[in-house]
Write a protein that holds these residues in place. Structure first.
Motif, PDB file in Angstrom:
ATOM      1  N   UNK A 169       0.847  -1.182   0.000  1.00 29.32           N
ATOM      2  CA  UNK A 169       0.000   0.000   0.000  1.00 29.32           C
ATOM      3  C   UNK A 169       0.884   1.234   0.000  1.00 29.32           C
ATOM      4  N   UNK A 170       0.531   2.202  -0.848  1.00 32.37           N
ATOM      5  CA  UNK A 170       1.282   3.443  -0.937  1.00 32.37           C
ATOM      6  C   UNK A 170       0.729   4.453   0.062  1.00 32.37           C
ATOM      7  N   UNK A 171       1.633   4.957   0.902  1.00 29.02           N
ATOM      8  CA  UNK A 171       1.261   6.000   1.859  1.00 29.02           C
ATOM      9  C   UNK A 171       1.894   7.312   1.418  1.00 29.02           C
ATOM     10  N   UNK A 172       1.108   8.253   0.891  1.00 29.82           N
ATOM     11  CA  UNK A 172       1.651   9.573   0.557  1.00 29.82           C
ATOM     12  C   UNK A 172       2.232  10.247   1.787  1.00 29.82           C
ATOM     13  N   UNK A 173       3.001  11.295   1.557  1.00 27.92           N
ATOM     14  CA  UNK A 173       3.638  12.034   2.654  1.00 27.92           C
ATOM     15  C   UNK A 173       2.597  12.513   3.656  1.00 27.92           C
TER      16      UNK A 173
END
Length: 478
Positions: free
Chosen positions: A437-441
């Motif tokens: 899963x991609x976690x943005x800043x």
């Protein structure tokens, strides 16, 4: 509408491109560098004399990605990407690997539910393959879907090792019941960035403030086996339904893709069917993420399928799609900006099952400063001091509260298990099953997994530099 010539020429030399969105907002801190993993390595044994389903030789090679543009790298059987490995769900598979890469290496079968010793991660006890030695991986392939295989060696500061190289390929687990055949043909495309170098962004007056550490910047990119405008286009016919299996195989760069004049119907993420197939203009894939999408070929012409970022596309991140009977220069038409949202593909009317236990994990950066390497922490600790990250009981359901308290984006990967996305920011959802899963800043998300595959389980950011610099931990079964 911008025209791009088939040779990928641009009116000026393109600058180095950094992990743009990943580098903003860096925080102050001290220089630190992880120098070694703590767990003892298991050495590869003599190869059994039995028939292998697939044979892979890891070795240096040179690949021409454009006329006169030759990349010296390490690859599988001399090709980039490596050969597509197709296996049948529920069937045993034997993959014979010979390591002629020149350094200790191993191959991780990403997204599969397999034993720790066969997973290809030394952190879990998988055998390291010394240079010049061989090893056979044996497991039962499951679950079905678009998986992939890649090096899981440490790279540290060496950009000629592991996921920075051409050591990757698709691993397709075909459904036991066969493919329903709801498309006319299949196209596999893997994205990768090349020719990287460590730079202090403040030294070139670009990027985060001077208290950030070194970052990797790139000159060249590919979507498939060539730079945009080189090699053969993807040739299609009007009325076709094309299944694209897409993979971001870069070492540490997220991408956003669009096919000018067309839209994507997303059927699966990370190889797992989504409960709500939705049609979107842009696909965002962080490192290690995959998407299976259908494109209706209903807009005849010659089009660019490529990165929505101009710098990335000018570096070569793209491929030409050409309809039968059409010619001329490929056209690029920038799509409208749209925010990527996992919940679009989930369910809002059915809540996720309640977990047996909830665990909070906060990710933070200790900046390395000018000329130094950044260090990463989980709940204030870096690998190997994160171990054990936490302990689980077989059969129980765990909810992980993921808090990215940093100015970098993180593709967080759980080995040997899949998880259900249950919240993104403040939006609850259910049914979207992934392994990364991609976690943005400065963002949060929640994911649930069932402890259903006993054995040491590695958890880490899939950006190679983040993992090597401490963003990792081991989940232990009781």
């Amino acid at each position: 509408m911008t025209k791009i010539d088939r040779r990928g020429n641009s009116p000026r030399r393109q600058p180095l491109v950094s992990r743009r969105a990943l580098l903003r907002g860096a925080q102050a801190g001290a220089f630190s560098l992880v120098t070694a993993r703590s767990l003892p390595l298991v050495r590869a044994q003599t190869l059994p004399k039995e028939t292998a389903d697939h044979k892979i030789r890891i070795a240096p090679t040179s690949v021409e990605i454009a006329p006169g543009m030759v990349i010296k790298t390490t690859a599988y059987n001399g090709t980039v990407p490596g050969a597509v490995l197709r296996v049948r769900e529920g069937q045993p598979v034997r993959i014979e690997v010979t390591n002629d890469s020149g350094y200790p290496n191993l191959i991780h079968s990403h997204g599969l539910m397999i034993p720790s010793l066969q997973d290809g991660a030394t952190e879990e006890g998988s055998p390291i393959i010394e240079a010049g030695k061989s090893l056979t991986y044996e497991y039962v392939a499951k679950p079905a879907g678009t998986r992939w295989y890649h090096s899981h060696a440490m790279a540290m500061t060496d950009l000629n090792k592991s996921t920075y190289t051409g050591e990757f390929g698709f691993l397709i687990v075909e459904p036991a019941a066969g493919d329903p055949g709801s498309y006319d043909r299949e196209v596999l495309l893997a994205a990768h960035h090349w020719d990287g170098q460590w730079v202090s962004l403040q030294d070139i007056k670009k990027g985060p403030p001077p208290d950030n550490g070194l970052e990797v910047m790139y000159h060249v990119a590919t979507l498939g086996d060539r730079m945009l405008g080189h090699g053969e286009p993807i040739r299609v016919r009007e009325g076709e339904r094309v299944l694209f299996r897409l993979l971001n195989a870069s070492g540490n760069m997220g991408i956003s893709l669009a096919l000018s004049g067309h839209r994507f119907k997303v059927l699966a993420l990370d190889g797992n069917p989504v409960p709500t197939p939705a049609t979107v203009d842009i696909l965002k894939l962080d490192v290690a993420e995959r998407a299976d999408v259908i494109v209706e070929m209903n807009n005849p012409g010659v089009w660019v399928f490529g990165s929505t970022d101009d710098d990335d596309r000018n570096m070569g991140m793209g491929v030409v799609v050409e309809y039968a009977g059409r010619g001329g220069e490929p056209a690029w038409s920038a799509p409208a900006n749209s925010k990527w949202d996992y919940t679009v593909f989930g369910r809002s009317d059915v809540p996720a099952a309640a977990p047996d236990e909830t665990i909070s994990l906060k990710f933070e950066k200790i900046p390395g400063g000018r000329g130094g390497y950044n260090r990463w922490t989980i709940n204030g600790k870096s690998w190997p001091h994160t171990n054990p990250l936490f302990t689980v009981v077989k059969g129980k359901r765990y909810r992980l509260l993921l808090n990215n308290n940093s100015g970098d984006e993180h593709p967080v990967h759980l080995h040997r298990h899949s998880f259900e996305v249950t919240k993104v920011g403040d939006k609850p959802t259910s049914g979207v099953i992934k392994d990364t899963i991609s976690l943005p800043r400065y963002s949060t998300a929640e994911v649930d997994f069932v402890a259903d595959d006993p054995g040491p389980t590695f958890f880490h950011c899939h950006h190679q530099d983040h993992m090597d610099e401490g963003f990792a931990g081991l989940i232990i079964y009781e």
